[in-house]
Scaffold this motif. Sequence first.
Motif, PDB file in Angstrom:
ATOM      1  N   PRO A   4       0.825  -1.211   0.000  1.00  0.00           N
ATOM      2  CA  PRO A   4       0.000   0.000   0.000  1.00  0.00           C
ATOM      3  C   PRO A   4       0.854   1.255   0.000  1.00  0.00           C
ATOM      4  O   PRO A   4       2.059   1.209   0.275  1.00  0.00           O
ATOM      5  CB  PRO A   4      -0.808  -0.138   1.283  1.00  0.00           C
ATOM      6  N   GLY A   5       0.218   2.363  -0.269  1.00  0.00           N
ATOM      7  CA  GLY A   5       0.944   3.625  -0.288  1.00  0.00           C
ATOM      8  C   GLY A   5       0.016   4.794  -0.506  1.00  0.00           C
ATOM      9  O   GLY A   5      -1.155   4.761  -0.127  1.00  0.00           O
ATOM     10  N   PRO A  38     -12.748   1.387  -5.707  1.00  0.00           N
ATOM     11  CA  PRO A  38     -12.351   1.121  -4.317  1.00  0.00           C
ATOM     12  C   PRO A  38     -11.280   0.048  -4.183  1.00  0.00           C
ATOM     13  O   PRO A  38     -10.607  -0.007  -3.149  1.00  0.00           O
ATOM     14  CB  PRO A  38     -13.666   0.690  -3.657  1.00  0.00           C
ATOM     15  N   HIS A  39     -11.124  -0.802  -5.200  1.00  0.00           N
ATOM     16  CA  HIS A  39     -10.054  -1.793  -5.130  1.00  0.00           C
ATOM     17  C   HIS A  39      -8.688  -1.128  -5.218  1.00  0.00           C
ATOM     18  O   HIS A  39      -7.665  -1.726  -4.857  1.00  0.00           O
ATOM     19  CB  HIS A  39     -10.203  -2.797  -6.271  1.00  0.00           C
ATOM     20  N   MET A  40      -8.659   0.134  -5.674  1.00  0.00           N
ATOM     21  CA  MET A  40      -7.406   0.852  -5.864  1.00  0.00           C
ATOM     22  C   MET A  40      -7.242   1.987  -4.859  1.00  0.00           C
ATOM     23  O   MET A  40      -6.183   2.130  -4.237  1.00  0.00           O
ATOM     24  CB  MET A  40      -7.336   1.392  -7.295  1.00  0.00           C
ATOM     25  N   PHE A  41      -8.288   2.802  -4.690  1.00  0.00           N
ATOM     26  CA  PHE A  41      -8.202   3.984  -3.838  1.00  0.00           C
ATOM     27  C   PHE A  41      -9.119   3.838  -2.625  1.00  0.00           C
ATOM     28  O   PHE A  41     -10.317   3.617  -2.767  1.00  0.00           O
ATOM     29  CB  PHE A  41      -8.586   5.238  -4.620  1.00  0.00           C
ATOM     30  N   GLY A  42      -8.527   3.986  -1.440  1.00  0.00           N
ATOM     31  CA  GLY A  42      -9.305   3.853  -0.223  1.00  0.00           C
ATOM     32  C   GLY A  42      -9.910   5.148   0.261  1.00  0.00           C
ATOM     33  O   GLY A  42     -10.939   5.137   0.954  1.00  0.00           O
ATOM     34  N   ALA A  59      -3.631  17.020  -2.768  1.00  0.00           N
ATOM     35  CA  ALA A  59      -4.602  15.926  -2.754  1.00  0.00           C
ATOM     36  C   ALA A  59      -3.870  14.653  -2.367  1.00  0.00           C
ATOM     37  O   ALA A  59      -2.816  14.345  -2.931  1.00  0.00           O
ATOM     38  CB  ALA A  59      -5.269  15.755  -4.113  1.00  0.00           C
ATOM     39  N   ALA A  60      -4.417  13.936  -1.393  1.00  0.00           N
ATOM     40  CA  ALA A  60      -3.775  12.722  -0.896  1.00  0.00           C
ATOM     41  C   ALA A  60      -4.740  11.556  -1.018  1.00  0.00           C
ATOM     42  O   ALA A  60      -5.838  11.583  -0.458  1.00  0.00           O
ATOM     43  CB  ALA A  60      -3.353  12.902   0.559  1.00  0.00           C
ATOM     44  N   TYR A  61      -4.333  10.536  -1.763  1.00  0.00           N
ATOM     45  CA  TYR A  61      -5.144   9.340  -1.967  1.00  0.00           C
ATOM     46  C   TYR A  61      -4.451   8.144  -1.314  1.00  0.00           C
ATOM     47  O   TYR A  61      -3.299   7.844  -1.654  1.00  0.00           O
ATOM     48  CB  TYR A  61      -5.310   9.023  -3.451  1.00  0.00           C
ATOM     49  N   ALA A 117     -10.009  10.620   8.708  1.00  0.00           N
ATOM     50  CA  ALA A 117     -10.907  11.711   8.325  1.00  0.00           C
ATOM     51  C   ALA A 117     -12.057  11.236   7.465  1.00  0.00           C
ATOM     52  O   ALA A 117     -13.196  11.673   7.619  1.00  0.00           O
ATOM     53  CB  ALA A 117     -10.120  12.805   7.606  1.00  0.00           C
ATOM     54  N   GLU A 118     -11.765  10.313   6.538  1.00  0.00           N
ATOM     55  CA  GLU A 118     -12.804   9.856   5.621  1.00  0.00           C
ATOM     56  C   GLU A 118     -13.869   9.016   6.313  1.00  0.00           C
ATOM     57  O   GLU A 118     -14.930   8.767   5.747  1.00  0.00           O
ATOM     58  CB  GLU A 118     -12.188   9.064   4.470  1.00  0.00           C
TER      59      GLU A 118
END
Length: 555
Positions: A4-5, A38-42, A59-61, A117-118
């Motif tokens: 992850p990253g 969603p499989h890529m970006f949480g 912007a932070a993903y 936060a999300e």
Amino acid sequence: MAGPGMLYVTMQPSEGLSAEQFHEWYNNEHGPTRLRMPHMFGSGLRYRATDGQQPHFLAAYDVTAMALLDTPTYTDLRAHRSPREADTIRQVDVDRRFLDLVHTQHTQTQAPPFVAAEHLPDADADAEGLILVSVEVSLKPGVDGADDAVVKWYQEEHIPMLSRVPGWLRSRIFRTPSAIEAGSSATAQQPARLVALHDFAKDNGLGGQEHEAAKSTPRRDAVFAQYIATKTRRAYELFYVFGPAPRDLRSLSKLPSAAAFTAPDGSVVTVPGPAGAASISAHVTTADGLRIPYRLEGNPAPGAPTVAFCNSLLTSLHMWDALVTILKAKRPDLRILRYDTRGRHAVPADPPVPATLDMLADDLAVLLTALHIPRLHALVGVSMGGATALNFALRHPALLSKFVACDFNAASSAANTAAWKDRIAVAESGDAGMKELAAATVGRWFHPHTMAAKAGVAASMRDMVAANSVQGFRFSCQALWDYDMRPAMSACAVPGLFVVGEGDASGALVKAMDGFRGLLGPGGVGAELKVIPLAGHLPMCEAPAEFWEAVEAFL
């Protein structure tokens, strides 16, 4: 890049690009397009600088697996931009970083415990203003063990000391790869760098005694002297949490009409307009793959109280058009959410699963989560939507302040189940099956007064019903075959109002709803029943002004 990253993107708009245009594009097109994977970006978070430096925006993903960013699923997004995105991005100085996650530490024993936060209950109110400190260091070339030594210092000393700073929430360490495979879209070859991201509450002790102590230790001085070539520090505050559903009416309402946008595939339509005239039409996808179209309009303020409308079987979100026009004029303080309930369109067919009232209630919960709406001011539903409204109040009481359930039954009956099976047979009888069903349905639904005096309303409804998916109808109407909410109604803590057209089922539904309205709520509180004269099964379509008079005080 297997683990992850983060996709870490700083942006500086040109002076010729208005803030509203920049934010509306990012919040309603660019960001949600990525969060629909969603499989890529949480998660997706937007920050603005508080240190006076440029770039002003970040912007932070969170990325589930960094290797996915080198697949066509992601790279094609950039290769096939919409004309608007291509025009906008030319006016923005963008620096895109791919960061591999090395270490995470967050509050565990403190009260309240850390929540990303999300995932905060109200992303707009609770998350806005959270502080992010970003520290990037480049490592001295040719020094063996520099990366491990710096990471070890972070883990063993610096982050534990930062955790004593009032308001500290989380620290994460990321690594920028020193080299990426040839042809990678990630980044060019660069010296090895580490990026530390520190999250703090709005009220915090940055600059205080504990913070200064964390930056002033002999070990810290030794690490910097031996291993670190350069250091850059940036400070930001969170100002927007986006998800898979476009929802930024505020920026949209400030744009001229010429800024209207339709995605190339038609999946997103944004219409600017002042004083509640702006609207966003898009969709969300449920866990079973169902696409739920929705329309968001009304008060553009992010925290505006929201009223949602749940349509009947065989109709679309446009069945509420006349009532929404009244609502906008009478209650400009409200944000309005409409959506096509399960069964309006084809349902996922692998294989298709019959709907239940619990599925219908959960569909709405998914929509609210995607739109970051923590709690509805009210939910209004009719027919199957009325049953959904009651079940939503029973199943998700924390998401709802009040509800209006119209022209529905609290329990199914064998006779109704048989009738639904007969209607499926009509719908599937041939190319004209849905038209035949539409004519019979509207004739059964509408009051004789409507059929005689409001022929245009009846004709419009016939067209709406005839356009329904046959397969969607077959599997969604089964939600009404076998259910009984009466035993659970006494535990309902959400206030409700029942409304019914006087001519629905020739008056039989008035008697039925009067019979079970007293079951709602603890201690026999019950629900008031309002009867709309000269109306049948869809009183909000047949007599919108009279329907509004019936629900205005309750709303």
